[in-house]
Motif scaffolding. Structure first.
Motif, PDB file in Angstrom:
ATOM      1  N   THR A 304      55.524  71.621  34.110  1.00 10.86           N
ATOM      2  CA  THR A 304      54.277  72.384  34.255  1.00 10.86           C
ATOM      3  C   THR A 304      53.814  72.950  32.920  1.00 10.86           C
ATOM      4  O   THR A 304      52.636  73.257  32.731  1.00 10.86           O
ATOM      5  CB  THR A 304      54.456  73.530  35.270  1.00 10.86           C
ATOM      6  N   PHE A 307      51.681  70.192  31.665  1.00 10.11           N
ATOM      7  CA  PHE A 307      50.548  69.858  32.535  1.00 10.11           C
ATOM      8  C   PHE A 307      50.093  71.126  33.262  1.00 10.11           C
ATOM      9  O   PHE A 307      50.155  71.224  34.489  1.00 10.11           O
ATOM     10  CB  PHE A 307      50.973  68.773  33.542  1.00 10.11           C
ATOM     11  N   ASP A 309      47.231  72.469  33.852  1.00 14.05           N
ATOM     12  CA  ASP A 309      46.059  72.433  34.735  1.00 14.05           C
ATOM     13  C   ASP A 309      46.279  71.542  35.950  1.00 14.05           C
ATOM     14  O   ASP A 309      45.343  71.326  36.729  1.00 14.05           O
ATOM     15  CB  ASP A 309      44.840  71.931  33.947  1.00 14.05           C
ATOM     16  N   LYS A 310      47.463  71.005  36.118  1.00 16.29           N
ATOM     17  CA  LYS A 310      47.744  70.093  37.224  1.00 16.29           C
ATOM     18  C   LYS A 310      48.583  70.802  38.290  1.00 16.29           C
ATOM     19  O   LYS A 310      49.309  71.745  38.002  1.00 16.29           O
ATOM     20  CB  LYS A 310      48.479  68.835  36.731  1.00 16.29           C
ATOM     21  N   ARG A 311      48.454  70.301  39.519  1.00 16.02           N
ATOM     22  CA  ARG A 311      49.190  70.906  40.630  1.00 16.02           C
ATOM     23  C   ARG A 311      50.498  70.132  40.838  1.00 16.02           C
ATOM     24  O   ARG A 311      50.485  68.950  41.212  1.00 16.02           O
ATOM     25  CB  ARG A 311      48.349  70.877  41.907  1.00 16.02           C
ATOM     26  N   PHE A 340      49.366  61.198  36.899  1.00 14.97           N
ATOM     27  CA  PHE A 340      48.051  61.791  36.627  1.00 14.97           C
ATOM     28  C   PHE A 340      47.099  60.777  35.990  1.00 14.97           C
ATOM     29  O   PHE A 340      45.879  60.854  36.190  1.00 14.97           O
ATOM     30  CB  PHE A 340      48.200  63.034  35.749  1.00 14.97           C
ATOM     31  N   THR A 345      45.956  64.003  42.009  1.00 16.45           N
ATOM     32  CA  THR A 345      45.538  65.404  41.918  1.00 16.45           C
ATOM     33  C   THR A 345      46.673  66.362  42.270  1.00 16.45           C
ATOM     34  O   THR A 345      46.579  67.554  42.017  1.00 16.45           O
ATOM     35  CB  THR A 345      44.364  65.681  42.867  1.00 16.45           C
ATOM     36  N   GLU A 346      47.726  65.820  42.858  1.00 18.56           N
ATOM     37  CA  GLU A 346      48.855  66.664  43.254  1.00 18.56           C
ATOM     38  C   GLU A 346      50.142  65.839  43.218  1.00 18.56           C
ATOM     39  O   GLU A 346      50.148  64.655  43.566  1.00 18.56           O
ATOM     40  CB  GLU A 346      48.648  67.225  44.658  1.00 18.56           C
ATOM     41  N   ASP A 364      53.184  61.252  44.478  1.00 17.35           N
ATOM     42  CA  ASP A 364      51.829  61.618  44.056  1.00 17.35           C
ATOM     43  C   ASP A 364      50.806  61.032  45.026  1.00 17.35           C
ATOM     44  O   ASP A 364      51.144  60.232  45.897  1.00 17.35           O
ATOM     45  CB  ASP A 364      51.552  61.144  42.626  1.00 17.35           C
TER      46      ASP A 364
END
Length: 427
Positions: A304, A307, A309-311, A340, A345-346, A364
């Protein structure tokens, strides 16, 4: 009478004794006639002798047959593998007693042999349970009787879930002298060795599944290494003088455009040299320094952190995982980056312990892979600017940990990457 003599022991006894007592009855009748007894007395005496003889013959036959009947009951118990039942001898001494004693000794010997065989079978089953290759045992009706923990690597479920399942339900087919998997993708990955053994009077089938994928992959890797060695040699031999001449000419050139062209030539030479050096890392033997790593640190701080800004969601039933921290970080970063880049998106990362392994699944919701079978092939890539090295290198890292890395397209969207690592704490 000759037929009667040869048919059975019972007929033989009756025949022989009847001859003896008929002879006695005749002698008694002759003696009575010589002494001048009346005819009706002679007949009465002869009938009395016949009656006593008949009773004696039946009693004698019954006594002899009783000895055989008790022995037969003992033999029946042995045939049923009941070695605790003993037939009592009809006579306390003699040959019959000795025969029953021999049957008893035979029962005790067979009991010991059965005990040893049961111990051997138990040890074999325990050994099978510890092996890493999937192993299953079918009974004589080709129904699943036993499997080891590695069964789930092949069928995705513990073997107990398929207990008593038929070979057909498991997708297995027996052809003359061999077993086959109906699923062609599995058949291409697994080689089946089989043998028969007898346990408790029943013929069982022992099937051992050998994963031939590593051997095939090693063969492919050896071929790629040979190609890379040849290309590296030829490219280096060509690049070195070209790069040297381009630099020399660039230093002497006065025209700005010529300098730019020569600079591009030098840059491309360096790029090709880097390209060759990077692919040589596919077969590089790594030094694995496994240690306990905090899963929260590994995921939350490392992944995290790169990344933000990623979930990314973590679900773990474990606190720590055993691996080389730097190398595993490199694998996770590569996998998450690929997800990604595939418009995910997740990402859900699940970690759990199962038997002697730690299983990490990275799932993913991206667009998945169009040709998933070629993802681990060196030089193959679906990215516009990709080089086809990332996933191959990641799998190399996991396999040098003694683990397995697999990719599967999800049923709806995205990809699931499964990483299976040995768990030293489970031993």
């Amino acid at each position: 009478m000759a037929l009667i003599k040869s048919n059975s022991l019972e007929a033989f006894i009756v025949y022989k004794l009847s001859l003896v007592f008929i002879s006695i009855a005749i002698l008694v009748g002759l003696l009575a006639w010589q002494y001048g007894l009346a005819l009706h007395w002679i007949i009465l005496v002869v009938l009395s002798v016949f009656s006593c003889s008949f009773w004696y013959i039946m009693s004698f036959k019954q006594q002899v047959m009783r000895a055989y009947t008790r022995a037969t009951l003992h033999v029946d118990a042995i045939s049923q593998e009941d070695y605790n039942q003993f037939g009592r001898s009809a006579f306390p001494q003699g040959k019959v007693k000795a025969f029953h004693q021999q049957l008893k000794l035979l029962s005790e010997k067979l009991q010991q042999q059965k005990s040893h065989n049961d111990q051997h079978v138990y040890l074999v089953y325990q050994l099978i349970a510890q092996l890493d290759s999937p192993i299953i045992i079918f009974d004589e009706n080709q129904r699943l009787e036993f499997g080891n923990d590695a069964f789930q690597h092949l069928f995705n479920q513990p073997w107990q879930m398929y207990r008593h399942a038929s070979a057909e339900l498991l997708g297995l087919q027996f052809t003359p002298n061999s077993w086959l998997l109906k699923d062609q993708s599995k058949q291409a990955k697994w080689q089946i060795r089989h043998s028969e053994f007898i346990n408790e009077g029943e013929t069982h089938q022992l099937l051992v599944f050998i994963n031939i994928e590593p051997a095939l992959r090693q063969s492919q890797l050896n071929a790629w290494q040979q190609i890379i060695r040849v290309l590296s040699h030829e490219i280096r031999n060509s690049l070195t003088p070209v790069s040297s001449m381009a630099e020399t000419l660039a230093d002497k050139a006065t025209d700005k455009r010529d300098q730019q062209v020569l600079s591009v030539i030098t840059e491309r030479c360096l790029h090709l040299q880097s390209f060759v050096d990077r692919y040589s890392s596919l077969s590089r033997q790594l030094t694995i320094n496994s240690q306990p790593i905090s899963i929260k640190y590994l995921i939350n701080e490392v992944i995290t952190g790169l990344f933000k800004d990623k979930r990314i969601v973590l679900k773990s039933s474990l606190e720590t995982i055993w691996a080389d921290r730097e190398l595993l970080e490199q694998v996770l970063i590569n996998v998450v980056k690929n997800a990604f880049e595939a418009q995910a998106t997740e990402i859900l990362i699940e970690v759990e312990e199962q038997d002697q392994y730690i299983i990490m699944e990275i799932c993913d919701n991206g667009h998945g892979f169009a040709n998933i079978n070629n993802l681990f092939v060196p030089l193959y890539t679906t990215k516009k600017n990709g080089q086809g090295i990332g996933l191959s290198f990641c799998r190399n890292i996991i396999e040098q940990h003694g683990g397995i890395m697999e990719l599967h397209n999800n049923s709806q969207h995205g990809v699931t990457v499964m990483i299976l690592l040995p768990n030293p704490q489970a031993h």
